[in-house]
Design an enzyme around this catalytic site. Structure first.
Site, PDB file in Angstrom:
ATOM      1  N   VAL A   1       0.853  -1.212   0.000  1.00 19.03           N
ATOM      2  CA  VAL A   1       0.000   0.000   0.000  1.00 19.03           C
ATOM      3  C   VAL A   1       0.882   1.253   0.000  1.00 19.03           C
ATOM      4  O   VAL A   1       0.639   2.221  -0.733  1.00 19.03           O
ATOM      5  CB  VAL A   1      -0.971  -0.006   1.208  1.00 19.03           C
ATOM      6  CG1 VAL A   1      -1.821   1.252   1.205  1.00 19.03           C
ATOM      7  CG2 VAL A   1      -1.862  -1.246   1.180  1.00 19.03           C
ATOM      8  N   CYS A   2       1.947   1.238   0.815  1.00 20.16           N
ATOM      9  CA  CYS A   2       2.862   2.385   0.884  1.00 20.16           C
ATOM     10  C   CYS A   2       3.464   2.676  -0.488  1.00 20.16           C
ATOM     11  O   CYS A   2       3.621   3.841  -0.887  1.00 20.16           O
ATOM     12  CB  CYS A   2       4.004   2.115   1.866  1.00 20.16           C
ATOM     13  SG  CYS A   2       3.448   1.852   3.548  1.00 20.16           S
ATOM     14  N   THR A   3       3.795   1.619  -1.211  1.00 17.46           N
ATOM     15  CA  THR A   3       4.419   1.795  -2.530  1.00 17.46           C
ATOM     16  C   THR A   3       3.461   2.525  -3.474  1.00 17.46           C
ATOM     17  O   THR A   3       3.869   3.424  -4.216  1.00 17.46           O
ATOM     18  CB  THR A   3       4.830   0.407  -3.088  1.00 17.46           C
ATOM     19  OG1 THR A   3       5.711  -0.193  -2.136  1.00 17.46           O
ATOM     20  CG2 THR A   3       5.521   0.520  -4.430  1.00 17.46           C
TER      21      THR A   3
END
Ligand code: BEZ
Length: 219
Positions: free
Chosen positions: A45-47
């Site tokens: 998700v962070c990516t």
């Protein structure tokens, strides 16, 4: 967890970043700023989030807003991660710095930790916090999302527009407001003042109560 509430002065944290050592106040200068945290590098998700917000850099620049990412790994890890981020969101270029916070010290100071999420050694992980800071270094707005929920950067841009409008004119923005739509005159402004403050005029909405508390204008 220490509190950091709306209107509080943000602490002048400092740390190494992908753009060298950063002292928060020097970085912000006289601009607005958005500082956003991530639980860890090389997580899915962070990516997507780092790449998506990079697509909005031009829009934030137009509004005089500086971006600053924060993830709980070292700078070398952030640097190694960026090619994945840019490949995952084609066309994006991550030109904003990402702070390193391996001990989660900055996240603790900025109230960005998720008490329910811990790593394998029991260290609390960051939530997806996002603070919008004004040129006066005060906290104007905060999002606090869990690791499971990626943020919507259209909404971040929309609230920046609302905050900047409210800072420039004495107005509020209604639910689901978008730039260009009518705004609300705050209850603290009486009708006499409103005639002076909004020479363009305003409409008082007729309500079943007969009370005249919703007044719309254009700025
Ligand atoms: C992710 O970035 O995919 C993620 C990170 C921490 C918790 C949950 C999801």
């Amino acid at each position: 967890m220490p509190g950091l509430s709306l209107g509080d002065t943000i602490p002048n944290v400092q740390a190494d970043s992908t753009h060298g050592h950063i002292k928060l106040y020097d970085y912000i200068g006289d601009s607005w700023a958005i500082i956003f945290s991530h639980p860890a590098d090389f997580t899915p998700v962070c990516t997507t989030e780092l790449g998506r917000i990079a697509n909005y850099i031009g829009e934030f620049e137009k509004r005089g807003v500086k971006l600053l990412g924060l993830s709980s790994d070292e700078v070398d890890s952030h640097r190694a991660w960026l090619p994945d981020v840019e490949a995952c969101t084609p066309g994006c270029k991550v030109t904003y710095p990402i702070l390193a916070d391996p001990k989660s010290e900055i996240m603790a100071k900025l109230n960005m930790l998720d008490p329910d999420e811990k790593d394998e050694i029991g260290k609390p992980l960051a939530s997806r916090a996002l603070h919008i800071i004004g040129p006066d270094k005060k906290l104007k707005l905060s999002f606090l999302y869990p690791g499971t929920t990626g943020r919507n950067f259209d909404e971040v841009l929309r609230v920046v527009d609302s905050l900047q409008l409210a800072a420039k004119y004495r107005v509020c923005t209604p639910a689901n407001w978008k730039p260009g739509e009518r705004v609300i005159i705050p209850p603290s402004v009486n009708d006499e003042e409103a005639k002076k403050l909004y020479p363009q005029g305003f409409e008082t909405i007729s309500l079943p109560s007969g009370k005249k508390y919703i007044r719309m204008t254009k700025v």
